[in-house]
Motif scaffolding. Sequence first.
Motif, PDB file in Angstrom:
ATOM      1  N   LEU A   1       0.828  -1.202   0.000  1.00  0.00           N
ATOM      2  CA  LEU A   1       0.000   0.000   0.000  1.00  0.00           C
ATOM      3  C   LEU A   1       0.869   1.261   0.000  1.00  0.00           C
ATOM      4  CD1 LEU A   1      -2.772   1.415   0.241  1.00  0.00           C
ATOM      5  CD2 LEU A   1      -2.531   1.207   2.736  1.00  0.00           C
ATOM      6  N   PHE A   2       1.829   1.323   0.925  1.00  0.00           N
ATOM      7  CA  PHE A   2       2.712   2.486   1.003  1.00  0.00           C
ATOM      8  C   PHE A   2       3.563   2.615  -0.261  1.00  0.00           C
ATOM      9  CE2 PHE A   2       1.921   2.491   5.611  1.00  0.00           C
ATOM     10  CZ  PHE A   2       1.830   3.850   5.838  1.00  0.00           C
ATOM     11  N   GLU A   3       4.056   1.492  -0.772  1.00  0.00           N
ATOM     12  CA  GLU A   3       4.899   1.549  -1.967  1.00  0.00           C
ATOM     13  C   GLU A   3       4.115   1.993  -3.196  1.00  0.00           C
ATOM     14  OE1 GLU A   3       8.194  -1.872  -0.714  1.00  0.00           O
ATOM     15  OE2 GLU A   3       6.619  -2.334  -2.167  1.00  0.00           O
ATOM     16  N   MET A   4       2.882   1.512  -3.342  1.00  0.00           N
ATOM     17  CA  MET A   4       2.073   1.909  -4.499  1.00  0.00           C
ATOM     18  C   MET A   4       1.645   3.374  -4.397  1.00  0.00           C
ATOM     19  SD  MET A   4       2.065  -0.550  -6.592  1.00  0.00           S
ATOM     20  CE  MET A   4       3.715  -0.934  -6.000  1.00  0.00           C
ATOM     21  N   VAL A   5       1.234   3.790  -3.203  1.00  0.00           N
ATOM     22  CA  VAL A   5       0.862   5.196  -3.009  1.00  0.00           C
ATOM     23  C   VAL A   5       2.084   6.084  -3.233  1.00  0.00           C
ATOM     24  CG1 VAL A   5       0.104   6.915  -1.325  1.00  0.00           C
ATOM     25  CG2 VAL A   5      -1.053   4.698  -1.462  1.00  0.00           C
ATOM     26  N   GLY A   6       3.222   5.652  -2.696  1.00  0.00           N
ATOM     27  CA  GLY A   6       4.454   6.411  -2.876  1.00  0.00           C
ATOM     28  C   GLY A   6       4.848   6.521  -4.332  1.00  0.00           C
TER      29      GLY A   6
ATOM     30  N   LEU B   1       8.501   8.555   2.898  1.00  0.00           N
ATOM     31  CA  LEU B   1       8.534   7.106   2.659  1.00  0.00           C
ATOM     32  C   LEU B   1       9.575   6.438   3.546  1.00  0.00           C
ATOM     33  CD1 LEU B   1       8.172   6.895  -1.241  1.00  0.00           C
ATOM     34  CD2 LEU B   1       6.641   5.845   0.438  1.00  0.00           C
ATOM     35  N   ILE B   2      10.722   7.094   3.706  1.00  0.00           N
ATOM     36  CA  ILE B   2      11.775   6.570   4.585  1.00  0.00           C
ATOM     37  C   ILE B   2      11.278   6.505   6.031  1.00  0.00           C
ATOM     38  CG2 ILE B   2      14.063   7.040   5.542  1.00  0.00           C
ATOM     39  CD1 ILE B   2      14.742   8.397   2.835  1.00  0.00           C
ATOM     40  N   ILE B   3      10.620   7.579   6.474  1.00  0.00           N
ATOM     41  CA  ILE B   3      10.125   7.630   7.858  1.00  0.00           C
ATOM     42  C   ILE B   3       9.134   6.498   8.122  1.00  0.00           C
ATOM     43  CG2 ILE B   3       8.729   8.971   9.476  1.00  0.00           C
ATOM     44  CD1 ILE B   3       9.980  11.506   8.262  1.00  0.00           C
TER      45      ILE B   3
ATOM     46  N   PHE C   1      11.035   3.174   0.864  1.00  0.00           N
ATOM     47  CA  PHE C   1      10.263   2.547   1.942  1.00  0.00           C
ATOM     48  C   PHE C   1      11.054   1.439   2.621  1.00  0.00           C
ATOM     49  CE2 PHE C   1       7.162  -0.425   3.709  1.00  0.00           C
ATOM     50  CZ  PHE C   1       6.409   0.441   4.499  1.00  0.00           C
ATOM     51  N   ASN C   2      11.874   0.718   1.838  1.00  0.00           N
ATOM     52  CA  ASN C   2      12.719  -0.334   2.420  1.00  0.00           C
ATOM     53  C   ASN C   2      14.042   0.208   2.943  1.00  0.00           C
ATOM     54  OD1 ASN C   2      11.448  -3.200   1.911  1.00  0.00           O
ATOM     55  ND2 ASN C   2      11.037  -2.003   0.068  1.00  0.00           N
TER      56      ASN C   2
END
Length: 603
Positions: A285-290, A351-353, A321-322
Amino acid sequence: MMILNQIREWINIRLYPSKRRVLLFLRYSSFFVALVTLCALVINYGYELSGEDRRMVYQIVRFSLVFYLLKYIVKIIYDFHPIEFIKSTLTEAFLMLFILVNLLTIHFFNFNVLTFLGNLFDIGDINHFFEVGIQVYFLIVFLIEVGKATSVLEKVNVSPSTLFIFSFIILISIGTALLMMPEMNTVGKSPRFIDALFTSISASCVTGLTVVDTGEFWSVKGQFVIMVLIQFGGLSIISFATLLVLFTRNNIGIRQQSIMQNNLLADSLSSSSGLLKRIFYYTFLFEMVGATLLYLSYYGRTDGSVGNNIFNALFHSISAFNNAGFSTHIGGFTSEEVANIYVLHILIAFLIIFGSLGFSNIFDLFSIRRRRKEQKKPWLGLKIDTKISLYASSILILLGGVLFYFLEEKNVLSDKDFYARITTSFFQSVTTRTAGFNTVDIGSLQMSTLIIFIFLMFIGASPGSTGGGIKTNTFVLIFLGTYTIIRGRARFELFKRTIPHDLVLKAYSIMLFAISIISLGIFLLSLFEPQFSLIQISFEQVSAFATVGLSTGITPHLSTAGKIIIMFTMFIGRVGPLTLAYSLLRQTRANAYKYPEARMMVG
């Protein structure tokens, strides 16, 4: 209908004696076929093949599709409730039906359904998309078979820590073999083994240190492999395989649950599988939104093909994110094309946070179910882990940003306006914690700033995340333990909770182990790399251990021995000091007796 049921019952009775034997044969042969097909596709992907060799690969793929089609039909025949079986595997059933129709039309009528659909919907290169889909399909099939094969772990007397470490060794080995192929780089020939191995370890351990420029040396195919290694390394290949098994049979063994509990820091064995599903949900979810926000804010407006722009957005979203620090831009985020795109920097920073907070904390913060439960029970609130992570991360980011601003105001920030200085300071403070992106030349920073960065890198991200370092909770417990001992108190207390002594001792153990590894690495690097200063070597070693990926610029110039030291450090930093210690040391039984206490001078 009654006659059909009687016929089906008669068939099931006749086939039942051979059912176990046939299904077992299909299970093992399925793994072998998937492996051979995947290898053939990888060779086709990584080498420039002749027409004859390419046709051979297509024949292998076609045979594999026929095999899986026949396997599915046989499973339907052997199942006592075929209709329910088809309903439970509806996606696979549609895929097999499409494969069957396409194979029959090509063989008997010389009519390709894919080409027809491509012309119908004006998709010119649909065969290319189908080839990519087939590769993804066989990769999923292979991972499912690997996941099922992990059922043998119930019979293997190996600790979860050891299996977790071996999963990374396998991932690194596969990544190195893939990156060694000529098509993975822009030069067109196999790179040096040490460079491919270093890149594979750095990507698998989500570090970001590089000996060659990712955007310049590696081709799009190589960058795709690096992206996959980052994703698998961030969540671990065992997690991927186990998740696929959960979706196919909805249960895993005790040993597999133990591995997941060890990897995900779950509270219990039973909660590990549920937490695993939530981790994948929130991660994607976060990766796709990002990726969507990165594409809309910058990459969608740049020159180049739509596919390439989407890939760049997805690559940087996954990398951020990773907390990996890899970039497809030549020179990373210091390159002229993105160095002043501050909206891009802010998106990457957030994304990092989110990636560094830890999956359990993300669930605690963003779960709708959790919020509803709090409405009924207001006293619950956030878990103590989440509170520590939020407070510690906020303080460290703020402290790092303020110090960077004032220390570098007349140095690397001197040519920037106020908004650019604030954004750059915030970005560097965030990324120093564990991500490894940089918008300024790290080698140009003042020594005082580098020391601050070493401190921030050493602490790292929060537990349960893809970030490295000793972790924020560990640092807080060490600070709490020291403060409590100095005050002469008997109990460790935080947020109106009593912290067990064994947790504080574990925190001190992690810090001691980390300092030992870092000190040993600095000593060895000073022997093999005397041309570099102590601050450069120390910065490189801490960055590798904390899987940050920042460098003063010495990584490409390290000798083979220096690269090996950094590779081992990255690996230890990713699997965790205590995980490595538990895998190397045998468990000892607690003794029933106790020796007399001894008093000794300390301090």
